[in-house]
Motif scaffolding. Structure first.
Motif, PDB file in Angstrom:
ATOM      1  N   UNK A 132       0.852  -1.181   0.000  1.00  0.00           N
ATOM      2  CA  UNK A 132       0.000   0.000   0.000  1.00  0.00           C
ATOM      3  C   UNK A 132       0.891   1.236   0.000  1.00  0.00           C
ATOM      4  N   UNK A 133       0.824   2.035  -1.041  1.00  0.00           N
ATOM      5  CA  UNK A 133       1.660   3.245  -1.078  1.00  0.00           C
ATOM      6  C   UNK A 133       1.379   4.129   0.134  1.00  0.00           C
ATOM      7  N   UNK A 134       2.434   4.730   0.664  1.00  0.00           N
ATOM      8  CA  UNK A 134       2.280   5.649   1.788  1.00  0.00           C
ATOM      9  C   UNK A 134       2.246   7.071   1.249  1.00  0.00           C
ATOM     10  N   UNK A 135       1.229   7.796   1.633  1.00  0.00           N
ATOM     11  CA  UNK A 135       1.085   9.177   1.176  1.00  0.00           C
ATOM     12  C   UNK A 135       1.055  10.088   2.397  1.00  0.00           C
ATOM     13  N   UNK A 136       1.968  11.050   2.419  1.00  0.00           N
ATOM     14  CA  UNK A 136       2.021  12.001   3.531  1.00  0.00           C
ATOM     15  C   UNK A 136       1.838  13.415   3.000  1.00  0.00           C
TER      16      UNK A 136
END
Length: 251
Positions: A103-107
């Motif tokens: 799951x890509x991490x988006x910040x």
């Protein structure tokens, strides 16, 4: 010192009582609590916590329960124990994180601090940093930070390649921000037609991440997406753009 102890994991009251105990070399709870400016009733509970953490020891003096501070080196031992536990726990935590597939991490970050955070994180890159940027906008919006960032990147030996719109200001815009002595191979910039390619945002591609920064005064924000596949694709697109820009400059 209290603030540093809190950073090491002690509560505000634990830090106060521990420091006071060190200053007076221990004593009854009432004396330690008075020195620390802490309620005696709550001090009993807090001192029990410090005993469990092995930062205090207990002894009796004339039938009165007293407490003495352990050597400050105990703090280091306490932190090392936590590091050991964290390292032992990491494999299990990682397996939980990957159990459901990638799951890509988006910040997302707001404000100038967020913008600086995106740039700073790019310094963790083991490979080169690729970027679509607007040098004129960078030096106008974050001149002090950009100079510091550039010096740190050079010191770390991280190479960068930038594509930037060409303006009168951008031709030698980077010069004042470079160290007096540096490896010229660590920075390549290709200036492109500002009318055809009017970059309003900065895009940084580094490691397995893609960072997006808006220096528009009306929408200061930063975004980091951690995704190996996205990063790889963006690197390929950048190399294609770089190749095209190089061919254009060569003509």
């Amino acid at each position: 010192m209290k603030a540093e102890l809190i950073q090491l994991g002690l509560s505000d009251e634990e830090a106060k009582l521990y420091l006071s105990c060190l200053e007076i070399n221990g004593g009854p709870v009432s004396v330690i609590a008075r020195k620390a400016g802490v309620n005696r009733v709550s001090a009993y509970h807090t001192i029990e916590n410090l005993l469990k953490k092995k930062l205090l020891s207990q002894y009796n003096r004339n039938g009165v329960k007293c407490f003495a501070p352990e050597s400050p080196e105990k703090l280091e031992e306490l932190m090392l124990e936590k590091v050991h536990v964290a390292k032992a726990l990491l494999p299990q935590l990682k397996s939980l994180a990957t159990a459901g597939g990638f799951r890509p991490k988006i910040r997302f970050y707001e404000g100038m601090d967020g913008i600086e955070r995106v740039f700073t994180e790019s310094l963790s890159s083991e490979g080169e940093i690729l970027g679509y940027t607007n040098l004129k906008q960078l030096i106008e919006e974050i001149p002090v930070f950009f100079k510091s960032y550039t010096h740190k990147r050079m010191k770390l030996g991280i190479k960068s390649r930038y594509l930037s719109p060409s303006t009168v200001e951008s031709v030698h815009a980077i010069d004042p921000f470079l160290p007096k002595e540096f490896d010229a191979n660590l920075m390549e910039i290709l200036l492109i037609n500002k009318d055809q390619f009017p970059f309003e945002n900065d895009i940084l591609i580094f490691g397995n991440s893609v960072g997006i920064v808006s220096l528009n005064p009306n929408e200061h924000l930063g975004l980091i997406v951690e995704s190996p596949t996205l990063s790889q694709t963006m690197k390929a697109v950048f190399d294609l753009a770089w190749l095209g820009a190089t061919a254009f400059v060569a003509k």
